[in-house]
Design a protein around this motif. Structure first.
Motif, PDB file in Angstrom:
ATOM      1  N   ALA A  47       0.844  -1.196   0.000  1.00 40.03           N
ATOM      2  CA  ALA A  47       0.000   0.000   0.000  1.00 40.03           C
ATOM      3  C   ALA A  47       0.878   1.244   0.000  1.00 40.03           C
ATOM      4  O   ALA A  47       1.856   1.323   0.746  1.00 40.03           O
ATOM      5  N   SER A  48       0.528   2.194  -0.846  1.00 39.16           N
ATOM      6  CA  SER A  48       1.269   3.456  -0.901  1.00 39.16           C
ATOM      7  C   SER A  48       0.308   4.611  -0.656  1.00 39.16           C
ATOM      8  O   SER A  48      -0.901   4.513  -0.921  1.00 39.16           O
ATOM      9  N   LEU A  49       0.845   5.696  -0.139  1.00 41.90           N
ATOM     10  CA  LEU A  49       0.069   6.917   0.100  1.00 41.90           C
ATOM     11  C   LEU A  49       0.451   7.928  -0.969  1.00 41.90           C
ATOM     12  O   LEU A  49       1.611   8.341  -1.054  1.00 41.90           O
ATOM     13  N   ALA A 105       0.984   2.706   4.930  1.00 42.39           N
ATOM     14  CA  ALA A 105       1.108   3.044   3.518  1.00 42.39           C
ATOM     15  C   ALA A 105       2.198   4.093   3.382  1.00 42.39           C
ATOM     16  O   ALA A 105       2.046   5.219   3.828  1.00 42.39           O
ATOM     17  N   ARG A 106       3.296   3.716   2.757  1.00 43.95           N
ATOM     18  CA  ARG A 106       4.447   4.607   2.699  1.00 43.95           C
ATOM     19  C   ARG A 106       4.296   5.612   1.567  1.00 43.95           C
ATOM     20  O   ARG A 106       3.864   5.280   0.470  1.00 43.95           O
ATOM     21  N   CYS A 107       4.676   6.830   1.848  1.00 38.67           N
ATOM     22  CA  CYS A 107       4.599   7.906   0.861  1.00 38.67           C
ATOM     23  C   CYS A 107       5.994   8.209   0.332  1.00 38.67           C
ATOM     24  O   CYS A 107       6.947   8.343   1.103  1.00 38.67           O
ATOM     25  N   CYS A 108       6.112   8.302  -0.991  1.00 43.17           N
ATOM     26  CA  CYS A 108       7.402   8.611  -1.609  1.00 43.17           C
ATOM     27  C   CYS A 108       7.414   9.974  -2.286  1.00 43.17           C
ATOM     28  O   CYS A 108       8.483  10.526  -2.531  1.00 43.17           O
ATOM     29  N   LEU A 109       6.244  10.517  -2.614  1.00 44.94           N
ATOM     30  CA  LEU A 109       6.158  11.812  -3.295  1.00 44.94           C
ATOM     31  C   LEU A 109       5.360  12.766  -2.426  1.00 44.94           C
ATOM     32  O   LEU A 109       4.182  12.535  -2.139  1.00 44.94           O
ATOM     33  N   HIS A 110       6.005  13.854  -2.003  1.00 40.95           N
ATOM     34  CA  HIS A 110       5.430  14.764  -1.025  1.00 40.95           C
ATOM     35  C   HIS A 110       5.177  16.133  -1.654  1.00 40.95           C
ATOM     36  O   HIS A 110       5.769  16.486  -2.680  1.00 40.95           O
ATOM     37  N   TYR A 111       4.315  16.903  -0.984  1.00 38.87           N
ATOM     38  CA  TYR A 111       4.020  18.263  -1.424  1.00 38.87           C
ATOM     39  C   TYR A 111       4.047  19.194  -0.222  1.00 38.87           C
ATOM     40  O   TYR A 111       3.716  18.793   0.897  1.00 38.87           O
ATOM     41  N   HIS A 112       4.458  20.447  -0.469  1.00 40.49           N
ATOM     42  CA  HIS A 112       4.615  21.443   0.596  1.00 40.49           C
ATOM     43  C   HIS A 112       5.537  20.907   1.684  1.00 40.49           C
ATOM     44  O   HIS A 112       5.337  21.169   2.880  1.00 40.49           O
ATOM     45  N   SER A 113       6.544  20.166   1.288  1.00 39.69           N
ATOM     46  CA  SER A 113       7.451  19.529   2.237  1.00 39.69           C
ATOM     47  C   SER A 113       8.894  19.858   1.882  1.00 39.69           C
ATOM     48  O   SER A 113       9.188  20.415   0.821  1.00 39.69           O
ATOM     49  N   THR A 114       9.785  19.515   2.777  1.00 34.57           N
ATOM     50  CA  THR A 114      11.219  19.610   2.526  1.00 34.57           C
ATOM     51  C   THR A 114      11.857  18.285   2.912  1.00 34.57           C
ATOM     52  O   THR A 114      11.655  17.789   4.022  1.00 34.57           O
ATOM     53  N   VAL A 115      12.599  17.717   1.966  1.00 30.77           N
ATOM     54  CA  VAL A 115      13.289  16.449   2.170  1.00 30.77           C
ATOM     55  C   VAL A 115      14.771  16.729   2.370  1.00 30.77           C
ATOM     56  O   VAL A 115      15.385  17.449   1.563  1.00 30.77           O
ATOM     57  N   TYR A 116      15.340  16.186   3.436  1.00 30.98           N
ATOM     58  CA  TYR A 116      16.754  16.379   3.765  1.00 30.98           C
ATOM     59  C   TYR A 116      17.499  15.059   3.577  1.00 30.98           C
ATOM     60  O   TYR A 116      17.094  14.034   4.129  1.00 30.98           O
ATOM     61  N   LEU A 117      18.576  15.108   2.824  1.00 30.17           N
ATOM     62  CA  LEU A 117      19.459  13.960   2.659  1.00 30.17           C
ATOM     63  C   LEU A 117      20.813  14.296   3.271  1.00 30.17           C
ATOM     64  O   LEU A 117      21.440  15.294   2.900  1.00 30.17           O
TER      65      LEU A 117
END
Length: 542
Positions: free
Chosen positions: A384-386, A519-531
């Motif tokens: 399941a994905s979100l 349900a894991r989410c891989c594509l986000h909106y209004h977010s900031t991803v830090y690597l």
């Protein structure tokens, strides 16, 4: 006489110890350092000693002319010894994508995997090491009617040296035949085959992914190469999430406009036969390295600052129709009820709730999509994905949303963008990165107790940020502060986009909604991803 002097000079230099040579070579710029490594086995050995650990270099330039901006960032990232294993450049829309890609290829060489991407803003340190966050407002044309010569002009460049990893850019292609066909299975196979060739696994350590999106609010004027191109990365990411190990980190920009070059000619594609839908910069662990366990380990760590929050009851999709390649029509009902919702009336009520707010939020639906994916010749796995879809408008009994892939029975919640959520979740990202910093300190203290220098433990050596340009947080350098305040001396670069890719292990990245944790989410909106990239040296160096 001249020949005798030359021989004497060579004889004299041969008496210099390797420690002195290391001191000299470590001060050379990248080009001279690369030449020195080719002079002799002795010199090469010294150069290998200097670059035995990973290295990450980044620079930003806001010069208004492209040649000057490219030269400034290249001069900075190549000012010290480094053998580039990959390069990523993000530029403003007023800079030529093709020319930027050409200039970087000429300087870095055709064997360095390179991705050149057009962005809505850039993050990085300039030549004075001052951190800059530049977010460009969307414009309706390419004219400079505002008189601002710096509007949509700038570049951030990242290069990396990662011993123990093999890196290449793998394209995601779509046929130009009718009907068009996305070669997503070939894309996944290419990633697995590249990784398996060097590793004991088909899943790489990390992937930096760029996709093509034609969001008119972000890119009104496009270069001809991407005109009318719109690729929904949600189904691609769902397949990647299912096919790759949980520990494979995936980050990136789903709303890019890019050119790419692979290290191998066999990956170059025929532009007359294929569209370029995306590109993955793949980092595979190299188990064939001659130095073996003496290399140490590079790790990828990811965390998220979200900017949306759920509201309202859970709904279920009753009827879903793909309108075109970019949008869907969706009717729905409340869980436990049979009546179809009056979507126009519902959206009017939702909008009225925000009339008194100081901002106009964007509205999304977060859809939990249980799907079956092949995992062998005759077997399937359930996952399941979100997935988030922007609500464009309502029409009679239908929501019209941006994107495809919704099916009958899929449950979903409404979400809206929220500056307060974005601000508070920045603090969460800061704390997550602070934990990583404390882990590094803990290993360094262990080294000290064992009588070794503190540099023997885990160390963060680079960072990347993918942030939504629509986030409304009124603080300077707010998106970069969680990383920069924890690791002030570590090179950092970032990009503003509209569709932030972020996938990590369940313990390393949060979900937007506690109810959707399964349900894991891989594509986000209004977010900031830090690597964050960290390096742990081999045990022998502790």
């Amino acid at each position: 006489m001249e020949k005798k002097m030359t021989m004497n000079m060579r004889s004299g230099f041969s008496q210099v110890t390797e420690d002195v040579m290391e001191n000299i070579f470590s001060r050379l710029p990248a080009s001279a350092f690369s030449s020195a490594a080719c002079v002799s086995k002795c010199w090469n050995h010294v150069c290998v000693r200097i670059l035995k650990k990973p290295k990450f270099a980044s620079a930003i330039s806001l010069k208004p002319t492209l040649p000057d901006a490219v030269k400034e960032v290249l001069d900075k990232v190549l000012a010290e010894p480094i053998f580039p294993h990959f390069a990523i450049a993000c530029i403003g829309k007023k800079f030529s994508l093709a020319l930027t890609h050409q200039l970087l290829t000429e300087k870095l060489g055709s064997r360095v995997p390179l991705i050149t991407n057009t962005a809505s803003g850039i993050i990085g340190a300039d030549v004075t090491n001052e951190l800059q966050e530049v977010r460009w407002k969307p414009s309706d044309d390419d004219s400079d009617s505002s008189g601002d010569t710096q509007l949509d002009r700038g570049i951030v460049l990242v290069i990396g040296f990662l011993p123990g990893l093999r890196v290449d850019a793998i394209p995601l292609l779509r046929t130009k035949t009718v009907p068009e066909m996305c070669l997503d299975e070939k894309f996944l196979t290419d990633i697995k085959d590249f990784t398996a060739f060097f590793s004991h696994s088909e899943s790489p350590a990390g992937i930096i992914l760029f996709g093509v999106s034609c969001d008119s609010s972000t890119y009104t004027v496009q270069i001809i190469l991407f005109k009318d191109r719109n690729v929904d990365m949600r189904p691609i990411l769902a397949k990647m999430d299912c096919a790759l190990d949980e520990e494979t980190v995936i980050v990136g920009d789903a709303s890019g406009r890019f050119l790419c070059r692979s290290a191998y000619d066999s990956r170059h594609y025929d532009g007359d036969s294929y569209f370029l839908d995306g590109v993955a910069l793949v980092f595979a662990r190299d188990m064939h390295k001659s130095q073996g366990a003496d290399i140490g380990e590079t790790q990828f760590h990811v965390t998220l600052s979200t900017g949306i929050m759920p509201f309202g009851p859970q709904l279920h999709a009753v009827w879903a129709l793909q309108k075109d390649t970019a949008s869907s029509w969706l009717s729905a009902r409340v869980q436990g009820h049979n009546e179809i919702l009056d979507t126009e009336g519902l959206l009017a009520d939702i909008n009225s709730e925000f009339d008194d707010e100081d901002f106009s939020p964007n509205l999304y639906i977060g859809v939990v999509q249980p799907r079956y994916y092949p995992c062998g010749p005759e077997s399937f796995i359930s996952r399941a994905s979100l997935a988030f879809y922007k609500v464009l408008r309502g029409e009679r009994d239908f929501f019209i949303v941006n994107g495809v892939g919704i099916e009958y029975g899929d449950p979903f919640l409404f979400y809206h963008s929220d500056p307060d959520t974005a601000s508070s979740s920045c603090s969460d990202a800061y704390r997550n990165l602070a934990i990583l910093k404390e882990e590094s300190k803990g290993q360094s203290c262990l080294s000290l107790r064992n009588g070794e220098p503190s540099s023997g433990g885990k160390k963060v050596f680079g960072g990347l940020i993918f942030s939504c340009y629509l986030r409304e947080i009124s603080h300077p350098n707010v998106e970069s502060s969680p990383f920069h305040e924890n690791f002030p001396e570590v090179p950092l670069a970032g990009v503003f986009c509209n569709g932030e890719i972020g996938r990590g292990s369940s313990s390393s990245i949060s979900q937007e909604d506690d109810e959707a944790n399964s349900a894991r989410c891989c594509l986000h909106y209004h977010s900031t991803v830090y690597l964050a990239l960290s390096y742990t040296p081999p045990t022998s160096e502790y």
